[in-house]
Write an enzyme that holds these catalytic residues in place. Structure first.
Site, PDB file in Angstrom:
ATOM      1  N   SER A 184       0.861  -1.184   0.000  1.00 51.71           N
ATOM      2  CA  SER A 184       0.000   0.000   0.000  1.00 51.71           C
ATOM      3  C   SER A 184       0.898   1.234   0.000  1.00 51.71           C
ATOM      4  O   SER A 184       1.725   1.368  -0.906  1.00 51.71           O
ATOM      5  CB  SER A 184      -0.936  -0.082   1.209  1.00 51.71           C
ATOM      6  OG  SER A 184      -1.887   0.926   1.170  1.00 51.71           O
ATOM      7  N   HIS A 242      -2.417  -0.811  -3.450  1.00 48.55           N
ATOM      8  CA  HIS A 242      -3.276   0.367  -3.292  1.00 48.55           C
ATOM      9  C   HIS A 242      -2.458   1.591  -3.654  1.00 48.55           C
ATOM     10  O   HIS A 242      -1.605   2.002  -2.877  1.00 48.55           O
ATOM     11  CB  HIS A 242      -3.749   0.556  -1.845  1.00 48.55           C
ATOM     12  CG  HIS A 242      -4.402  -0.652  -1.260  1.00 48.55           C
ATOM     13  ND1 HIS A 242      -4.237  -0.996   0.056  1.00 48.55           N
ATOM     14  CD2 HIS A 242      -5.223  -1.578  -1.781  1.00 48.55           C
ATOM     15  CE1 HIS A 242      -4.935  -2.083   0.315  1.00 48.55           C
ATOM     16  NE2 HIS A 242      -5.537  -2.465  -0.788  1.00 48.55           N
ATOM     17  N   ASP A 270      -4.522  -4.238   5.966  1.00 51.22           N
ATOM     18  CA  ASP A 270      -4.962  -5.153   4.915  1.00 51.22           C
ATOM     19  C   ASP A 270      -3.868  -6.205   4.688  1.00 51.22           C
ATOM     20  O   ASP A 270      -2.685  -5.887   4.710  1.00 51.22           O
ATOM     21  CB  ASP A 270      -5.216  -4.350   3.616  1.00 51.22           C
ATOM     22  CG  ASP A 270      -6.035  -5.140   2.607  1.00 51.22           C
ATOM     23  OD1 ASP A 270      -6.517  -6.245   2.949  1.00 51.22           O
ATOM     24  OD2 ASP A 270      -6.205  -4.644   1.481  1.00 51.22           O
TER      25      ASP A 270
END
Lengths: 277, 191
Positions: free
Chosen positions: B13, B40, B133
């Site tokens: 991310s 992400h 996550d």
């Protein structure tokens, strides 16, 4: 051959129970996403296991609408993927304008965000009055929500941005009433929309359509069911009718894909190629 | 004896773009499995991301396309706005189900589907990021007998995500970024 894990077996038994007891067939739903949704139901209904959920769904008919709603998990937004709606506005609607009556089938309408996006496009093209939108879903709960046309006000900004990016000519706020935390779609946009229950898995040709929108529904289906539904769409479209799928869908493995040519391959807008037999 | 690994799933991310550049630049072109990544980046355009990564990556980088089978020696990135899953037949599947932990694509969704599809023949790698996550997904991979890899939080650009993965799932290997590619090359060397 590896032994399937318990949960994998439980999902199959759950699918079998829904079919035998309630007539809903999820047998051709792609398993990876189905498994997540079944597990989400286990969470939301507070059962310990999928097996316990299966036992409850067998004995308690009142649970069925929640199960069906949970397995359809509709997520969308108004004018999602603005370039798609811009393309429909700029290239597809002008072609549809030559028909005296325009039938549009939104297959898998979920909560109706795309139905009303479409209605706005038709309105701004001056075509709404001679258009009929058939909005179908297999979840009665979703249809009821779609019919209301009520969405959280916090979504309005995203919807507006999408609308303008899609070439909207006014302000999206012209089409809804805001009250408290909610926006309600104007009744004028609902006039020519017919909502109906239709299950792509087992129901047949629904209408003779000039345009079918079915975005991000087939991604949940196995190859055979994807092909079956594409055949259903082929048989439902008028000659040279249009089909609009989700922008990341891949139909290249489906036999029925041969009957369509891409109007815009990147945006997944297709046109029926062969003439109807 | 550990079974052969079919697929490496990877999540990153905040700081992920730089980490991916470094990781992918160091991979052996004969790597014996596909690498499937959720990154992400906040970018809507994954094709642009693929183009950028292709400049430094030794392996070809593509956006994952639904219903296709990932190939060894290729890197696949999840399209933005969709969850990417691996089906029981090893092929890619997409979903627009609700965000998981505010994310779609979600690393957990990819990892959990990979664990379900490939069992012990799956490896997961969690790298730099500012949320948690991937932690649950990595735990599922390890619970199914798969291999868990985590970038050392102490040197990750943002430590939250690898730290959460370590806390939740533990790891078979926890290494600084520079040592990850050599490890993967060794673990997944051609036969």
């Amino acid at each position: 051959m590896a032994r399937p894990d318990v949960e994998e077996v439980e999902v199959e038994l759950f699918v079998r129970a829904l079919k035998l007891r309630h007539g809903y067939d999820f047998g051709e739903y792609a398993r990876a996403s189905l498994r997540r949704r079944v597990n989400a139901l286990v969470q939301s209904l507070g059962t310990e296991t999928i097996s316990e959920l299966t036992a409850r769904v067998l004995r308690d008919d009142t649970l069925l609408p929640r199960i069906i709603a949970g397995l359809s998990v509709p997520v969308s937004e108004m004018f999602r993927d603005p370039p798609v709606f811009r393309k429909l506005r700029d290239e597809v609607l002008p072609l549809l304008a030559s028909y005296p009556r325009i039938n549009i089938w939104q297959a898998g309408c979920a909560f109706g965000q795309e139905v009303y996006s479409l209605a706005i496009l038709l309105h701004e093209a001056g075509l709404y009055d001679r258009s009929q939108i058939y909005a179908t879903d297999f979840s009665d709960a979703a249809i009821a929500r779609a019919q209301e046309g009520i969405f959280p006000a916090r979504e309005a900004r995203l919807y507006s941005e999408n609308y303008l990016a899609a070439g909207g000519r006014h302000s999206l706020a012209d089409y809804y009433h805001a009250r408290y935390e909610l926006i309600t779609i104007d009744d004028a946009l609902k006039r020519n929309v017919t909502f109906a229950n239709h299950n792509l898995v087992c129901d047949g040709v629904f209408c003779e359509a000039h345009l079918i929108l079915c975005r991000n529904v087939l991604i949940y289906f196995t190859d055979p069911l994807q092909n079956h539904v594409l055949e259903l769409f082929r048989d439902s479209l008028v000659r040279s009718g249009f089909l609009c799928l989700g922008t990341r869908e891949n139909i290249s493995f489906a036999r029925a894909a041969r009957d369509f040519r891409a109007l815009d391959a990147r945006l997944r807008i297709f046109q029926l190629e062969q003439s109807r037999p | 004896m550990r079974p052969r690994t079919d697929v490496l799933v990877l999540g990153c991310s905040a700081g992920g773009l730089r980490a991916l550049h470094i990781l992918l630049a160091g991979l052996d072109t004969r790597l014996a499995l596909p690498v499937v990544a959720v990154c992400h980046t906040g970018s809507d355009d994954v094709s642009l991301l693929c183009e950028l990564l292709n400049r430094s990556s030794t392996l070809p980088v593509h956006e994952a396309m639904e219903r296709t089978t990932p190939q060894a020696g290729h890197v696949y990135i999840a399209p933005s706005g969709y969850h990417l899953l691996l089906g029981g037949d090893g092929r890619f599947a997409l979903s627009v189900d609700p965000r998981v932990g505010f994310a779609r694509p979600s690393i957990d969704v990819l990892f959990e589907s990979a664990a379900d599809a490939h069992g012990p023949r799956c490896a997961g790698l969690v790298m730099t990021g500012a949320n948690s996550d991937g932690a649950l997904g990595l735990a599922r991979i390890r619970a199914h007998g798969g291999l868990g890899l985590v970038q050392d939080p102490a040197e990750a650009e943002v430590s939250v995500m690898p730290a959460a993965a370590l806390a939740q799932a533990g790891a078979d290997h926890c290494l600084p970024l520079a040592q990850l590619a050599p490890l993967l090359n060794r673990l997944f060397a051609p036969e």
